[in-house]
Design a protein around this motif. Structure first.
Motif, PDB file in Angstrom:
ATOM      1  N   ILE A 142      45.764  -9.764 -22.403  1.00 13.60           N
ATOM      2  CA  ILE A 142      45.041  -9.313 -21.208  1.00 13.60           C
ATOM      3  C   ILE A 142      43.573  -9.720 -21.286  1.00 13.60           C
ATOM      4  N   LEU A 143      42.968  -9.582 -22.466  1.00 20.75           N
ATOM      5  CA  LEU A 143      41.572  -9.981 -22.627  1.00 20.75           C
ATOM      6  C   LEU A 143      41.399 -11.479 -22.396  1.00 20.75           C
ATOM      7  N   LEU A 144      42.351 -12.269 -22.860  1.00 19.26           N
ATOM      8  CA  LEU A 144      42.299 -13.709 -22.598  1.00 19.26           C
ATOM      9  C   LEU A 144      42.424 -13.993 -21.109  1.00 19.26           C
ATOM     10  N   ARG A 145      43.294 -13.244 -20.432  1.00 19.63           N
ATOM     11  CA  ARG A 145      43.518 -13.448 -19.001  1.00 19.63           C
ATOM     12  C   ARG A 145      42.267 -13.137 -18.188  1.00 19.63           C
ATOM     13  N   GLN A 146      41.440 -12.232 -18.717  1.00 22.59           N
ATOM     14  CA  GLN A 146      40.231 -11.834 -17.998  1.00 22.59           C
ATOM     15  C   GLN A 146      39.087 -12.837 -18.151  1.00 22.59           C
ATOM     16  N   THR A 147      39.282 -13.864 -18.971  1.00 18.00           N
ATOM     17  CA  THR A 147      38.236 -14.868 -19.161  1.00 18.00           C
ATOM     18  C   THR A 147      37.972 -15.593 -17.845  1.00 18.00           C
ATOM     19  N   ARG A 148      36.723 -15.596 -17.415  1.00 13.36           N
ATOM     20  CA  ARG A 148      36.389 -16.192 -16.106  1.00 13.36           C
ATOM     21  C   ARG A 148      36.533 -17.707 -16.124  1.00 13.36           C
ATOM     22  N   ASN A 149      36.007 -18.340 -17.158  1.00 13.36           N
ATOM     23  CA  ASN A 149      36.096 -19.799 -17.270  1.00 13.36           C
ATOM     24  C   ASN A 149      36.790 -20.122 -18.581  1.00 13.36           C
ATOM     25  N   PRO A 150      38.121 -20.212 -18.555  1.00 17.56           N
ATOM     26  CA  PRO A 150      38.848 -20.431 -19.803  1.00 17.56           C
ATOM     27  C   PRO A 150      38.441 -21.724 -20.498  1.00 17.56           C
ATOM     28  N   LEU A 151      38.400 -21.661 -21.802  1.00 16.36           N
ATOM     29  CA  LEU A 151      38.140 -22.850 -22.603  1.00 16.36           C
ATOM     30  C   LEU A 151      39.389 -23.731 -22.621  1.00 16.36           C
TER      31      LEU A 151
END
Length: 310
Positions: free
Chosen positions: A181-190
């Motif tokens: 979920i925390l990864l999904r919340q990343t605004r600009n994914p790496l």
């Protein structure tokens, strides 16, 4: 004639299915390999070396992205340490503690419910809407987990005498769900390789002091040739190759179809555990499969309207 034929095989449906099966089998390798070395390599040491070796293996591919995004990585170091604590610490070392006390088949079936836990946690935490079909799937999957936790014996519920290993794996699955979920919340994914390398390194940094403590006060990793090969196997098959095969499957099939590889992995784990570890298959395992896999599928397959979106 030969070149077009080979190209068609590489890019055709058979290649996609092959990638899908390889990815699901590699995802299943972690509990099997973890169980195989559970009484030889201490849990934190196994997690530490798994992710250190995985980081070093992926580093040649990740260097350009790490250099390009270095300022962002340094600015968000606290967030990456939190992700390392959840994804590589709890979901790694704690699960290996669990595998000292439970079977690889149990662990794989419990872990397969992670996508369902993501839905539940996101609904509670973020207010995401859950559709009736997903509710039915969640209830089915959780019923399957209950069957596994109780070994099919409802008397266990009266005495609350669950197997500690199963509970530790369940904690690891919940931690992985929060990590997701925390990864999904990343605004600009790496880029995915950059993210993998950064998370692996963060996990190593988080695990390092606990590994030192374990080595001094509990037991150290016995650096023999069999142990070194086991550590390399966990890092290569359960981490790097599983990640690369899964990403390739996503590129060929799309996220919705490729993500179901997680649901197939318990079947590979059960087969490998039976053949390689001598673990027996019990009736409660079959009941767990019949509840968990359809439940997770119902809960997580996208709706027709989602598939129809460009």
């Amino acid at each position: 004639m030969l070149a077009p034929t080979l190209s068609a095989l590489r890019n055709g449906p058979l290649a996609a299915v092959g990638l899908y099966l390889i990815a699901s089998a590699l995802l299943a390798s972690n509990p099997v390999l973890g169980r195989a070395v559970a009484h030889v390599v201490p849990p934190i040491g196994l997690a530490f070396w798994r992710w250190l070796l995985a980081f070093l293996m992926i580093l040649p591919l990740a260097v350009p992205g790490l250099l390009i995004h270095r300022h962002r990585l340094l600015a968000e170091w606290r967030r990456f340490l939190l992700l390392g604590f959840l994804g590589q610490g709890i979901s790694g070392a704690i699960v290996y503690y669990g595998l000292e006390r439970t079977s690889a088949t149990n662990a794989s079936l419990i872990y397969a419910t992670s996508p369902v836990m993501v839905l539940v946690i996101a609904a509670i935490w973020l207010g995401d809407r859950i559709r009736p079909r997903q509710v039915a799937g969640i209830l089915l999957a959780m019923a399957g987990v209950l069957v596994i936790l109780t070994r099919g014996d409802l008397e266990v519920l009266r005495h609350l005498s669950f197997n500690l290993g199963d509970l530790l794996v369940l904690i690891g699955a919940v931690s992985w769900s929060v990590f997701t979920i925390l990864l999904r919340q990343t605004r600009n994914p790496l880029p995915v390789v950059t993210s993998f390398a950064a998370n692996a390194l963060a996990g190593v940094l988080v695990l390092a002091p606990f590994y030192l403590w374990e080595s001094v006060t509990v037991r150290s990793v016995p650096f023999t040739i069999p142990t070194a090969l086991s550590l390399l196997g966990v890092a290569l098959f359960a981490s790097v190759l599983a990640f690369l095969a899964y990403q390739k499957a996503i590129a060929r099939m799309g996220v919705a179809q490729a993500s179901t590889a997680l649901y197939v992995s318990p079947l590979w784990a059960a087969l490998a555990s039976w053949l390689l570890l001598g673990e027996g298959l019990e009736i409660f395992h079959l009941l767990g499969v019949l509840l968990v896999l359809p439940g997770v599928t119902l809960a997580t397959l996208p709706s027709r309207s989602t598939i129809a979106k460009p």
